[in-house]
Design a protein around this motif. Structure first.
Motif, short mmCIF file in Angstrom:
data_model
loop_
_atom_site.label_atom_id
_atom_site.label_comp_id
_atom_site.label_asym_id
_atom_site.label_seq_id
_atom_site.Cartn_x
_atom_site.Cartn_y
_atom_site.Cartn_z
N PRO A 87 0.77 -1.32 0.02
CA PRO A 87 0.08 0.21 -0.09
C PRO A 87 0.73 1.51 -0.07
O PRO A 87 0.28 2.39 -0.29
N ARG A 88 2.08 1.26 0.34
CA ARG A 88 2.90 2.24 0.49
C ARG A 88 3.59 2.52 -0.80
O ARG A 88 3.56 3.88 -1.01
N TYR A 89 3.77 1.58 -1.59
CA TYR A 89 4.56 2.06 -2.89
C TYR A 89 3.72 1.93 -4.19
O TYR A 89 4.25 1.88 -5.33
N PHE A 90 2.49 1.79 -3.95
CA PHE A 90 1.64 1.30 -4.98
C PHE A 90 1.75 2.18 -6.31
O PHE A 90 1.72 2.09 -7.39
N ILE A 91 1.85 3.51 -6.04
CA ILE A 91 1.61 4.73 -6.88
C ILE A 91 2.99 4.39 -7.72
O ILE A 91 3.38 4.52 -9.11
N ILE A 92 4.24 4.28 -7.10
CA ILE A 92 5.37 4.14 -7.75
C ILE A 92 5.41 2.82 -8.64
O ILE A 92 5.92 2.96 -9.82
N ILE A 93 4.74 1.91 -8.12
CA ILE A 93 4.80 0.73 -8.86
C ILE A 93 3.71 0.73 -10.01
O ILE A 93 4.16 0.70 -11.29
N ALA A 94 2.57 1.57 -10.08
CA ALA A 94 1.80 2.00 -11.27
C ALA A 94 2.54 3.07 -12.01
O ALA A 94 2.45 2.51 -13.36
N VAL A 95 3.11 3.87 -11.81
CA VAL A 95 3.89 4.48 -12.75
C VAL A 95 5.10 3.89 -13.28
O VAL A 95 5.15 3.83 -14.57
N THR A 96 5.77 3.10 -12.74
CA THR A 96 6.75 2.07 -13.40
C THR A 96 6.18 1.22 -14.47
O THR A 96 6.68 1.14 -15.60
N ALA A 97 5.17 0.69 -13.96
CA ALA A 97 4.50 -0.33 -14.93
C ALA A 97 4.00 0.43 -16.30
O ALA A 97 4.22 -0.05 -17.43
N GLY A 98 3.17 1.64 -16.09
CA GLY A 98 3.01 2.55 -17.30
C GLY A 98 4.18 2.82 -18.14
O GLY A 98 4.07 2.58 -19.14
N TYR A 99 5.13 2.87 -17.40
CA TYR A 99 6.36 3.65 -18.15
C TYR A 99 7.07 2.50 -19.21
O TYR A 99 7.21 2.63 -20.01
#
Lengths: 505, 262
Positions: free
Chosen positions: A185-197
């Motif tokens: 739950p902490r890093y999910f935004i980073i995960i999302a951006v990386t996946a999109g990238y």
């Protein structure tokens, strides 16, 4: 000891969140992305430096939309003239907010009920989702009045309008975000951006840009100190006078959101928050923003939420976020060049969706008036805009508040000595009517009114007692008031006559 | 009643006439730059002019090399035979399936992608709109659909010989290297003609005939048309062989690596 590390980490996440927002909101405001990032850096920094809470300020949807609406008729998007006018408008917003601070205007936002606050925040989430659709589907800007109109146009013309590459990247981002949240739950935004990238890289690897028509972030040569002296001359002052209504509207909307956020923080955490200080911070930050090549901002619901969920409780996290934006952009610049806007919009979508909570609706469903305020606020934001929503929210909250305090809690006890009416609540012009009913019910009895638990008594209540007591004396009955000392002095001041017997306890 | 109507009519006609003449003698860029206050259109024109002459500061977001538009579109796109930009009347191309995609906007965006070795800005990016406004401004007085005089670069006649890069190298070293450098890197403020800071392999300038026309008509700067046609073709072929960024339409992987390294 761990606390400053928490703050720093929250600042880092805030910076990652604010970068896509700064860029897309700058776009909404009709400006190049740098201005959004400068806003993310300097408005955030000043608000946190001067404010008292862990609220994250910076680029804001509603403010950006209003800036665009104000300046687009005057100059071409992003042209130097346009930028000058935006700076002018932002300084005016700052001045209006400082005036608001001088008159201690923050008080009026005290009346917003929690349901209204949740309604506004859900509405803002909805606006963010609608704004993110533009980049998710790669629509070129078109004007529609209502959201369903836009959705209708998109659905009916999907084949021509929607860019499948862009959609694929955005969907990957969003799915990765929700799946990622399960695990972290902490890093999910980073995960999302990386996946999109990465998805963007894959697409770019297979198809060249002229085929995909994808929009990329591009190079972003940020300066560390982008000093700028806004142009002011006679012509600009003439323009400025026509911008006043917009400046007032933006100032109000910005403050409304910021103060709503701050109040929410106050309810949910035990931060020592001073509303006036926050107004001051917003005003100064917006006034200074143009001097640092930024546009006006306001508190951000979504980033403050993220900040809060990471455990940040001081303005340090905001200052850290400002610094991290600068560092991230400077060092990740080359990588970010190829960041698809669709991935950024995907994170924006998640952020917006997080702000609309079913839990809230269930929570407020218990009390009918609260649910009504929540839904009315939310729908008026959906159909009109944030400004309308805030007005509705304030109006309904104040009305419910009025209705509630004009309700009197009356208890009647009859004994041999006569009838005693115990009055709980505020006795004033709006609530006297209730008492009148009771008086008429017990017309021919000696009445004692127990005022000890009455919170407030005004002139019209006193007049009422005088009138009634005269009538009762004519009928041969007596009115007695049970009061405490301070009330006694107060009532005498208001001219209560000697015929009414007062028993002071 | 009648009189006043006639008067109003007359006044309107005068106004229209005035507007028409004002349209024809539009202010020069220098005049516009001095103006303290510009309307929407002219402010965009000026912005477009600034982007064309100084792309590095005004549109750096989309630029991947160290060129400016005006390095190829000489004199800010006003010089005939040097890719002048007064071509608004030529767009959108008629075979366009949808006019939007093949309009002047797309052409501008392509120059960003290839000539500037950058990324394509979105269609409605302020930069693209401003350059379009500038192109419209330059095209004032041109006939819709008719090729403007001196469009693009002159087409060199067939010399009968194939372009010879070895001869081209000699020409380059004697005629061009003083400004463009031994390594094509550009001396002082001169633009590079090859290397990773120049246009990429997909650019129009990487076409031997196109570049030869440009070089023959305009280079060495200030002494255009001093080379023979064959010399121009040779030097153009030499430039074509040099190292430069990959074509973004072809070797995508290389392209990505380049972006990440740069």
């Amino acid at each position: 000891m761990r606390s400053w590390r928490t703050e720093l980490f929250a600042g880092l996440v805030g910076a990652i969140l604010v970068i896509p927002q700064g860029i897309t909101f700058a776009y909404i405001a009709g400006l190049q992305p740098e201005y959004g990032l400068y806003c993310a850096i300097f408005v955030t920094l000043f608000c946190s430096l001067l404010g008292s809470s862990s609220m994250m300020s910076g680029p804001n949807t509603a403010v950006a939309i209003l800036i665009g609406a104000a300046i687009l008729p005057l100059a071409g998007r992003g042209s130097p003239l346009y930028v000058d006018f935006v700076f002018l408008l932002c300084m005016m917003v700052g001045v209006v907010q400082l005036v608001f601070w001088l008159v201690r205007g923050a008080r009026i936002f005290q009346y917003l009920s929690p349901a209204a606050i949740s309604g506004i925040s859900a509405g803002a989430g909805f606006l963010i989702i609608m704004a993110s659709l533009d980049s998710i589907l790669d629509l070129s800007t078109f004007k529609t009045t209502f959201f369903f109109e836009k959705l209708f146009v998109i659905f009916s013309d999907a084949k021509d309008l929607v860019n499948p590459f862009s959609l694929a990247i955005a969907v990957t981002t969003i799915v990765a975000g929700y799946v990622g949240r399960r695990f972290s739950p902490r890093y999910f935004i980073i995960i999302a951006v990386t996946a999109g990238y990465l998805c963007g890289l894959l697409v770019a690897f297979i198809w060249p840009q002229p085929v995909t028509e994808l929009e990329y972030l591009g190079r972003m040569p940020l300066q560390w100190l982008p000093f700028n002296v806004p142009t002011i001359n006679m012509e600009y002052l003439m323009i400025a006078s026509t911008l006043i209504p917009y400046a007032v509207a933006i100032a109000f909307i910005g403050l409304a959101q910021s103060l709503v956020i701050v109040r929410e923080l106050k309810m949910e955490t035990d931060q020592d928050i001073n509303l006036d200080k926050e107004v001051y911070a917003q005003g100064v930050a917006n006034f200074l923003a143009p001097f640092f090549s930024g546009f006006a901002g306001a508190g951000s619901f979504n980033r403050t939420k993220a900040n809060q969920s990471l455990g940040a409780t001081t303005p340090l996290s905001g200052m850290a976020a400002a610094g991290f934006v600068l560092i991230l952009i400077t060092f990740l610049g080359p990588v970010l060049t190829y960041m698809p806007m669709a991935a950024m919009a995907g994170t924006l979508f998640i952020v917006g969706a997080d702000m609309i909570k079913l839990r809230d609706i269930k929570h407020y469903a218990q009390v009918r008036s609260e649910l009504f305020i929540y839904l009315a606020t939310f729908t008026s934001i959906m159909f009109f805009d944030l400004a309308a929503g805030v007005v509705v929210a304030v109006f309904l909250s104040v009305s419910v508040f009025m209705l509630r305090i004009s309700q009197l809690d009356l208890k009647v006890e009859t004994s041999a000595a006569g009838t005693v009416i115990k009055v709980k609540g505020a006795l004033f012009y709006a609530s006297v009517a209730h008492l009148t009913e009771k008086f008429h019910q017990y017309m021919d009895e000696d009445l004692t009114v127990d005022l000890q638990f009455t919170t407030h008594i005004d002139q019209s209540a006193v007049d009422f007692f005088i009138r009634e007591s005269k009538g009762m004396t004519n009928r041969g009955k007596h009115l007695t008031l049970l009061v405490n000392e301070s009330q006694q002095a107060f009532l005498e001041n208001l001219g209560i006559s000697k015929d009414i017997r007062q028993i002071s306890l | 009643m009648k009189y006043s109507q006639q008067l109003v009519c007359g006044a309107l006609c005068l106004l229209l006439l005035n507007a028409a003449t004002a349209q024809q003698n539009q202010p020069s860029i220098q005049q516009l730059l001095r103006e303290p206050f510009l309307d929407d259109y002219y402010s965009n024109v000026v912005y477009g002019y600034e982007i064309v002459t100084d792309t590095q500061t005004h549109a750096s977001r989309y630029v991947g090399n160290s060129l400016n538009c005006s390095n190829c579109h000489l004199q800010a796109g006003t010089q005939p035979d040097a890719l002048p930009l007064n071509v608004a009347g030529m767009y959108p191309k008629w075979r366009a399936k949808n006019g939007k995609r093949n309009g002047i906007g797309l052409r501008i965006r392509e120059c960003f992608l290839y000539s500037m070795d950058g990324i394509m800005p979105p269609e409605d990016a302020p930069e693209v709109l401003a350059i379009s406004a500038y192109v419209t401004y330059l095209s004032q007085g041109q006939v819709m659909g008719a090729e403007p005089e001196g469009r693009g670069v002159p087409t060199l006649p067939d010399t009968g010989y194939d372009p010879n890069p070895a001869n081209g190298r000699a020409v380059y070293m004697s005629q061009c290297a003083s400004c463009h450098g031994q390594q094509g890197e550009g001396v002082a403020d001169m633009p590079p003609v090859w290397g990773m800071n120049s246009y990429n392999k997909g650019a129009g300038m990487n076409n031997i005939r196109e570049a030869a026309g440009f070089i023959w008509a305009n280079m060495p700067l200030g002494q255009g048309k001093s080379l023979t046609h064959q010399q121009a073709l040779d030097v153009s072929a030499y430039l074509n062989l040099q190292i430069r960024p990959a074509d973004p339409g072809r070797s995508k992987f290389l392209k990505l690596l380049e972006y990440l390294i740069n």
